[in-house]
Structures are given as C-alpha cells and as structure tokens.
Design an enzyme around this catalytic site. Structure first.
Site, mmCIF file in Angstrom:
data_model
loop_
_atom_site.group_PDB
_atom_site.id
_atom_site.type_symbol
_atom_site.label_atom_id
_atom_site.label_comp_id
_atom_site.label_asym_id
_atom_site.label_seq_id
_atom_site.Cartn_x
_atom_site.Cartn_y
_atom_site.Cartn_z
ATOM 1 N N LYS A 49 12.842 3.740 6.081
ATOM 2 C CA LYS A 49 12.728 4.314 7.566
ATOM 3 C C LYS A 49 12.784 2.993 8.597
ATOM 4 O O LYS A 49 13.561 3.252 9.585
ATOM 5 C CB LYS A 49 11.805 5.355 7.686
ATOM 6 C CG LYS A 49 11.784 6.475 6.723
ATOM 7 C CD LYS A 49 10.632 7.558 6.801
ATOM 8 C CE LYS A 49 9.365 7.138 6.563
ATOM 9 N NZ LYS A 49 9.275 7.295 5.107
ATOM 10 N N THR A 50 11.905 2.074 8.319
ATOM 11 C CA THR A 50 11.707 0.960 9.236
ATOM 12 C C THR A 50 13.107 0.342 9.126
ATOM 13 O O THR A 50 13.810 0.074 10.320
ATOM 14 C CB THR A 50 10.657 0.174 9.050
ATOM 15 O OG1 THR A 50 9.333 0.918 8.979
ATOM 16 C CG2 THR A 50 10.599 -0.861 10.153
ATOM 17 N N ASP A 98 6.196 4.822 13.864
ATOM 18 C CA ASP A 98 6.008 5.178 12.468
ATOM 19 C C ASP A 98 4.802 5.919 12.569
ATOM 20 O O ASP A 98 3.910 5.993 13.438
ATOM 21 C CB ASP A 98 5.423 3.796 11.505
ATOM 22 C CG ASP A 98 5.798 3.965 9.974
ATOM 23 O OD1 ASP A 98 6.331 5.300 9.787
ATOM 24 O OD2 ASP A 98 5.316 3.033 9.415
ATOM 25 N N THR A 152 5.900 10.745 7.202
ATOM 26 C CA THR A 152 6.058 11.055 5.714
ATOM 27 C C THR A 152 5.689 12.547 5.386
ATOM 28 O O THR A 152 6.138 13.460 4.372
ATOM 29 C CB THR A 152 4.807 10.495 4.709
ATOM 30 O OG1 THR A 152 3.688 10.710 5.443
ATOM 31 C CG2 THR A 152 4.996 9.031 4.623
ATOM 32 N N ARG A 210 11.190 -0.443 -1.996
ATOM 33 C CA ARG A 210 10.020 -1.284 -1.673
ATOM 34 C C ARG A 210 9.215 -1.561 -3.236
ATOM 35 O O ARG A 210 8.601 -2.816 -3.349
ATOM 36 C CB ARG A 210 9.027 -0.563 -0.674
ATOM 37 C CG ARG A 210 7.796 -1.471 -0.686
ATOM 38 C CD ARG A 210 6.772 -0.637 0.234
ATOM 39 N NE ARG A 210 7.254 -0.484 1.636
ATOM 40 C CZ ARG A 210 6.798 0.357 2.509
ATOM 41 N NH1 ARG A 210 5.958 1.158 2.215
ATOM 42 N NH2 ARG A 210 7.317 0.571 3.765
#
Ligand code: ADE
Length: 314
Positions: A51-52, A96, A145, A204
């Site tokens: 997302k980032t 975020d 989330t 990740r």
C-alpha cells in the site's frame, strides 16, 4: 532501510496487483491530461502487500512527492492542520491506518478532501471564530487493513477504493528474483520458488525470508541459493513449508487440541496465543482463510481438514 531499497519505484517495476495498476494508470493519465490532481484513493487489505509502495509510485508517476504519515501521529488537531497546510500543490498525502483517525482529525479532513480548505478555530470562548484556510490541491491516499472500520462519510470522500490481494506464487517468485538481483545475491529459480511458497502471499515476507536465507547461505558458505538451501534455512528459522510461523501454528493447534477444531471465539484464540484480537483478525486469519485452513462461521472460527492434515493429524 533495506526494505526501502527493494521497493519498486515505478509501475513498470511493480509485480502483481494487475487490476489496481490498470485502474491507477488510467486515473493518473486522465488527471495529468486535465492538469489536475488525481482523486483521493483508499487502499485496503492485509499488511505487507504494497500500500505504501503504491502511494510512492503514484507520486513518482504524477511527477510529485509523497508525504507519509499514520493516523496515530495525527492525534492533535494541530498535527493534521500543520500537515495539510504544508502540502505543496499536487503533492500526495499518504495516511496509514486511516481507520484510526480521531473524530476531530476526520472532521478536519472532510473539507480538506472536498474543497482543499481547512477550518481552524481562532480564539477561545465568547470570541472564538473559525477561519477557513485554503490548501494546495492534493491527493490523499489512505491505507487500512480494515475498511469496515472506516466511517462512511470518510469512505465516501474517496473517489477510488481498491483492495490489494495476496500475491500468486509466480508473482512472489519474480519478486524474490528481482530482490535477490538488487541485493546481488545468487539464487536459482527453484530457490526463489521455495522462498515464495513460504511467504504467505506477501512481498514484505518474501523479502524478509530472502534476507534470512541469504544470511544462512553466506555464513555457511554455500554459494548460490537453491531449493535445498532455502528449505534448510527456512526450517532453521521456523518457517514451515506453507510459511506458517509459531503464532499461526499456535492458532491452529489451540483450536485442534483444546476445541476439537472449533467453533472457537476469536477472544479465546487471542488469549491462547498471547496476541490481541485485532492482530489475529488482521494478520493471522486472512492468510489462514486464504489457504483454506480456517473458516469463519456465525458460531466462531473452525479449522478445516486441510489444516488438521498440515498439523500432522489425520
Ligand atoms: N518488492 C516488494 N513488493 C514488490 C512488488 N509488488 N513488485 C516488485 N518488487 C516488490
């Protein structure tokens, strides 16, 4: 940070999330063509899916910069006001955990998103006034989330709402190969596949496991990472063949050993594993459900036969 170096910086280098890329490429082209900022974008989905990274790429593709923050650091009105007035024309603002904004922060954000202005209070008590300050046009990228925890007025102010999905094994293999190349770590395709297969659909995690396997390989002087080395290393690091870690396995074993597979309430699972309910719901459950090891039923969570088998029961 290493993770930063592995982030793709343009769409051309970003592997996976094809639907999202298609939608954003159109939105970017259209906004650029009109000389406007892009609509506000809400991204949701499990952690670690990019997302980032997507917000940073958006900025690069729009030829602008991105300010990154998280809702918990915008607690006081002046935090969010300060941030909003500091935005440069066309800049991207990434928030975020946007479901965690305070009521006050949210209310400051509404006119900012809608009309690029912010209402500030001047003075106190009887003489208090509000003033409307103009802001530079900007694009808000919100990430969460749990999209269900957003208030609807906030959700309604995003023109684009998109979910990020778990990555396919082939996509993760490509990501591992790309990252290994950037890290100058020799690896063959099968080695990359082995790491990808244990990465819970999450880049990740794939990059994190790659670093662990790389350490192992270097310390043991094994040369090029292949399937056997990756397999050995990941066993040492307690990552099982489906990528489940200690907590995942604890979740499953509690449900099997103490509750015959369920149904079990989420609070019970949380206390038995020592994690909080939110972490179980947002981090552990989504992947266990994705691979068909766990089901949500109206009476609680249940493990599936596939999970029994994986955990070594018949
Ligand atoms: N590294 C982390 N996520 C990635 C992605 N989606 N594509 C390429 N490299 C990545």
């Amino acid at each position: 940070k290493l993770e930063e170096g592995l982030r793709p910086q343009r769409f051309a280098d970003y592997i996976g999330q094809k639907d999202l890329k298609t939608v954003l490429e159109i939105a970017i082209k259209a906004a650029k063509g009109r000389g406007e900022t892009m609509d506000h974008l809400l991204l949701y989905g499990p952690p670690g899916l990019g997302k980032t990274t997507m917000a940073l790429i958006l900025a690069a593709e729009m030829g602008t910069t991105c300010k990154i923050t998280a809702a918990p650091s915008l607690e006081r009105p002046r935090d969010i006001v300060g941030l909003l007035v500091s935005l440069k024309p066309g800049e991207i603002l990434f928030i975020d955990e946007i479901h965690r904004l305070t009521r006050m922060a949210e209310e400051l954000l509404y006119p900012a998103m809608e009309d690029f202005r912010v209402e500030i209070a001047i003075g106190k008590g009887q003489s208090a006034r509000t003033r409307s300050l103009p802001l530079s046009p900007f694009t808000l990228v919100g990430a969460t989330t749990r999209v269900g925890s957003l208030t609807s007025p906030l959700r309604d102010r995003f023109g684009l709402i998109h979910r990020l999905h778990f990555y396919e094994p082939e996509e993760l293999t490509e990501i591992v190969l790309r990252s290994a190349d950037l890290l100058k770590t020799p690896i063959d395709r099968e080695g990359a596949e082995e790491i990808a297969g244990r990465s819970r659909g999450t880049p990740r995690i794939a990059n994190r496991l790659l670093k662990r396997v790389r350490d192992y390989t270097q310390v043991k002087n094994l040369g090029k990472i292949d399937r056997k080395i990756a397999d050995e290393a990941l066993e040492v690091f307690n990552v099982d063949p489906r990528g489940l870690d200690w907590t995942d396995r604890k979740v499953l074993s509690v449900m099997i050993d103490n509750f015959k597979g369920g149904p079990v309430g989420i609070e019970t699972i949380a206390s038995a594993t020592g994690e909080d309910v939110q972490t179980i719901e947002e981090v552990y459950e989504p992947y266990l459900m994705q691979i068909g090891f766990m089901l949500r039923t109206p009476r609680g969570r249940m493990v599936t036969p596939a999970a029994w088998q994986h955990m070594g029961y018949k």
